[in-house]
Scaffold this active site. Structure first.
Site, PDB file in Angstrom:
ATOM      1  N   GLY A 170      44.260 -33.201 -31.225  1.00 14.58           N
ATOM      2  CA  GLY A 170      43.634 -31.640 -32.100  1.00 14.58           C
ATOM      3  C   GLY A 170      44.207 -30.745 -30.365  1.00 14.58           C
ATOM      4  O   GLY A 170      44.895 -31.196 -29.038  1.00 14.58           O
ATOM      5  N   ASN A 207      41.101 -38.094 -36.208  1.00 12.51           N
ATOM      6  CA  ASN A 207      41.567 -38.801 -37.861  1.00 12.51           C
ATOM      7  C   ASN A 207      42.765 -38.076 -38.159  1.00 12.51           C
ATOM      8  O   ASN A 207      43.692 -38.710 -38.913  1.00 12.51           O
ATOM      9  CB  ASN A 207      40.578 -38.404 -38.713  1.00 12.51           C
ATOM     10  CG  ASN A 207      40.442 -37.247 -39.120  1.00 12.51           C
ATOM     11  OD1 ASN A 207      41.463 -36.103 -39.062  1.00 12.51           O
ATOM     12  ND2 ASN A 207      39.813 -37.342 -40.306  1.00 12.51           N
ATOM     13  N   THR A 261      44.032 -32.894 -38.768  1.00 11.05           N
ATOM     14  CA  THR A 261      45.236 -31.482 -38.287  1.00 11.05           C
ATOM     15  C   THR A 261      45.938 -31.517 -36.891  1.00 11.05           C
ATOM     16  O   THR A 261      46.598 -30.818 -36.285  1.00 11.05           O
ATOM     17  CB  THR A 261      44.043 -30.251 -38.137  1.00 11.05           C
ATOM     18  OG1 THR A 261      43.437 -30.496 -37.725  1.00 11.05           O
ATOM     19  CG2 THR A 261      44.134 -29.770 -39.570  1.00 11.05           C
ATOM     20  N   GLY A 262      45.283 -33.122 -36.349  1.00  4.14           N
ATOM     21  CA  GLY A 262      45.895 -32.953 -35.192  1.00  4.14           C
ATOM     22  C   GLY A 262      47.002 -33.633 -34.760  1.00  4.14           C
ATOM     23  O   GLY A 262      47.654 -33.627 -36.115  1.00  4.14           O
ATOM     24  N   VAL A 305      35.352 -38.344 -37.943  1.00  3.32           N
ATOM     25  CA  VAL A 305      33.856 -38.736 -37.831  1.00  3.32           C
ATOM     26  C   VAL A 305      32.528 -38.416 -38.962  1.00  3.32           C
ATOM     27  O   VAL A 305      31.325 -37.968 -38.295  1.00  3.32           O
ATOM     28  CB  VAL A 305      33.700 -38.046 -36.988  1.00  3.32           C
ATOM     29  CG1 VAL A 305      34.998 -38.554 -35.429  1.00  3.32           C
ATOM     30  CG2 VAL A 305      33.918 -36.369 -36.382  1.00  3.32           C
ATOM     31  N   LEU A 360      33.893 -30.868 -31.523  1.00  3.57           N
ATOM     32  CA  LEU A 360      35.661 -30.046 -31.742  1.00  3.57           C
ATOM     33  C   LEU A 360      36.360 -30.501 -33.282  1.00  3.57           C
ATOM     34  O   LEU A 360      36.583 -30.128 -33.807  1.00  3.57           O
ATOM     35  CB  LEU A 360      36.177 -30.550 -30.984  1.00  3.57           C
ATOM     36  CG  LEU A 360      36.113 -29.705 -29.634  1.00  3.57           C
ATOM     37  CD1 LEU A 360      34.748 -29.962 -28.744  1.00  3.57           C
ATOM     38  CD2 LEU A 360      36.847 -28.957 -28.528  1.00  3.57           C
ATOM     39  N   LYS A 370      21.492 -39.342 -29.740  1.00  2.00           N
ATOM     40  CA  LYS A 370      19.677 -39.580 -29.131  1.00  2.00           C
ATOM     41  C   LYS A 370      19.795 -40.928 -29.401  1.00  2.00           C
ATOM     42  O   LYS A 370      18.778 -40.808 -27.950  1.00  2.00           O
ATOM     43  CB  LYS A 370      19.240 -38.579 -30.517  1.00  2.00           C
ATOM     44  CG  LYS A 370      17.924 -39.229 -31.050  1.00  2.00           C
ATOM     45  CD  LYS A 370      16.878 -38.800 -31.674  1.00  2.00           C
ATOM     46  CE  LYS A 370      15.203 -38.691 -32.059  1.00  2.00           C
ATOM     47  NZ  LYS A 370      15.411 -39.798 -32.847  1.00  2.00           N
ATOM     48  N   TYR A 404      34.185 -23.272 -44.239  1.00  2.00           N
ATOM     49  CA  TYR A 404      34.307 -23.423 -42.341  1.00  2.00           C
ATOM     50  C   TYR A 404      33.216 -22.798 -41.793  1.00  2.00           C
ATOM     51  O   TYR A 404      32.905 -23.436 -41.723  1.00  2.00           O
ATOM     52  CB  TYR A 404      36.120 -22.546 -42.452  1.00  2.00           C
ATOM     53  CG  TYR A 404      35.701 -22.345 -40.402  1.00  2.00           C
ATOM     54  CD1 TYR A 404      36.268 -24.370 -39.542  1.00  2.00           C
ATOM     55  CD2 TYR A 404      36.542 -21.622 -40.108  1.00  2.00           C
ATOM     56  CE1 TYR A 404      36.392 -24.365 -38.414  1.00  2.00           C
ATOM     57  CE2 TYR A 404      35.761 -21.594 -38.750  1.00  2.00           C
ATOM     58  CZ  TYR A 404      36.882 -22.652 -38.025  1.00  2.00           C
ATOM     59  OH  TYR A 404      37.172 -22.868 -36.652  1.00  2.00           O
ATOM     60  N   THR A 449      41.239 -18.605 -29.741  1.00  2.00           N
ATOM     61  CA  THR A 449      42.297 -18.758 -28.599  1.00  2.00           C
ATOM     62  C   THR A 449      43.335 -19.661 -28.328  1.00  2.00           C
ATOM     63  O   THR A 449      44.105 -19.718 -30.170  1.00  2.00           O
ATOM     64  CB  THR A 449      41.579 -20.364 -28.796  1.00  2.00           C
ATOM     65  OG1 THR A 449      40.625 -20.245 -28.102  1.00  2.00           O
ATOM     66  CG2 THR A 449      41.740 -21.105 -27.232  1.00  2.00           C
TER      67      THR A 449
END
Ligand code: NAD
Ligand code: UDP
Length: 320
Positions: free
Chosen positions: A12, A34, A37-38, A59, A79, A111, A151, A181
């Site tokens: 992304g 995946n 949006t990237g 993920v 992220l 973990k 979101y 950003t």
């Protein structure tokens, strides 16, 4: 042996700059994306780097499905998530899954691996804030069933899960609340304000200000953001902490529209369109904690950051 970082959402906008930076510091980087949006182009220059590995996977699935052959991970930067209002409103289920169950699975993996963990949260956890500027101890004003809730609420869930693993298992985790950003590799079609204004002004189309343009945002250049994220992961005293990362320079959207037109010498008209539902009225980070704990504050002004951003958008428009 070099440390290994896992970056979810690494193809992304922010994630790909983070991958660049981690590699430049000598780390091994595993990027999982995946491409919801990237963009493959964001990491195409890294594919021949022997320290970089790209895994195409969702993920929100258990990590056994895509990380079973990974020998060691030291740091996990989570992220992955659609980030623009258009992106998450077009994929609300995918958005709430990746920030909730996706975060849970990655925490379980951290973990087991004994890895440090960073959750990319957002200024949206403050909703339409009643306190200004926003400090980390403000709990926010979020509409729990509005169009942005998939979101906002899932990021709040992600923060909660991260803190449960901190309290319950003493894990080395932290959260960064990222404020607006911008920079090269933003998706020109994602509907966010800087991509919209730049593509409109560059192509001579009207610049669309929503509402009366009096709502404010504070824009952080991507290199400053990546620096803040890295410090949050790597410095001591960030365990169990949430930190705002953003640039406190606040602009109304009307001022931003005029600024962008001026920077481009564009003769585009400014037109006004309906304000989207639940659009926050004001947003500006209080970055006292980032200054104190991370020794971080942004270095790049909006005028400076717009220069490389404009160059990128010009190139994108030529190729489209
Ligand atoms: P982006 O859309 O460019 O990057 C997100 C990446 O995550 C994309 O490459 C996408 O394909 C990937 N992704 C999404 N769901 C996934 C899944 N289930 N499995 C694997 N990959 C998945 O957005 P960005 O602006 O780079 O944002 C990165 C992170 O920062 C997000 O978590 C976002 O919520 C957060 N953030 C960004 C901003 C901002 O202004 N850019 C502000 C606040 C928070
Ligand atoms: N906005 C605007 N015109 C546009 C796109 C966005 O005036 O073409 C406004 C939007 O209403 C919001 C601000 O710009 O007030 C920032 O929107 P963006 O989608 O970039 O991010 P947000 O901070 O709302 O998540």
């Amino acid at each position: 042996m070099n440390k290994t970082a896992l970056v979810t959402g690494g193809a992304g906008f922010i994630g790909s700059h983070l991958c660049d930076r981690l590699l430049s510091e000598g780390m091994q980087v595993i990027c999982v994306d995946n491409f919801i949006t990237g963009n493959r182009e964001n990491v195409s220059h890294l594919l021949t780097n022997k320290n970089f590995r790209l895994i195409e996977a969702d993920v929100s699935q258990p990590t056994e499905k895509y990380l079973s052959n990974i020998p060691r991970v030291d740091e996990i930067f989570h992220l992955a998530s659609p980030a623009s209002p258009r992106g998450y409103q077009d994929a609300p289920v995918e958005t709430y899954l990746v920030n909730s169950i996706g975060t849970h699975y990655l925490l379980l993996f951290a973990k087991k691996a004994g890895a440090k963990f960073l959750f990319a949260s957002t200024s949206e956890v403050y909703g339409d804030p009643e306190k200004h500027p926003q400090r980390e101890d403000y709990w926010g004003n979020v509409n729990p069933h509005g169009v942005r809730a998939c979101y906002d609420e899932s990021k709040r869930f992600g923060e909660m899960a991260t803190m449960v693993f901190f309290r319950q298992f003493g894990m080395d985790v932290r959260m960064v609340r990222i404020f607006n950003t911008y920079g090269p590799r933003m998706d020109p079609r994602d509907g966010r304000v800087i991509p919209n204004f730049l593509t409109q002004a560059l192509s001579g189309k009207p610049v669309t200000v929503y509402g009366d343009g009096s709502q404010t945002r504070s824009f952080c250049y991507v290199s400053d953001m990546v620096d803040g994220i890295l410090r949050a992961m790597q410095l001591p005293k960030t365990k169990g902490l949430v930190v705002n990362i953003g640039n406190p320079d606040e602009y109304t959207m009307l001022t931003l529209a005029k600024k962008i037109k001026q920077a481009l010498g564009s003769s585009s008209r400014i037109i006004f369109r309906n304000l989207p539902e639940d659009d926050p009225t004001r947003r500006k980070p209080d970055i006292s904690r980032a200054k104190r704990v991370l020794g971080w504050s942004p270095k790049v002004t909006l005028d400076e950051g717009l220069v490389p951003t404009i160059a990128y958008f010009k190139k994108q428009l030529q190729h489209s």
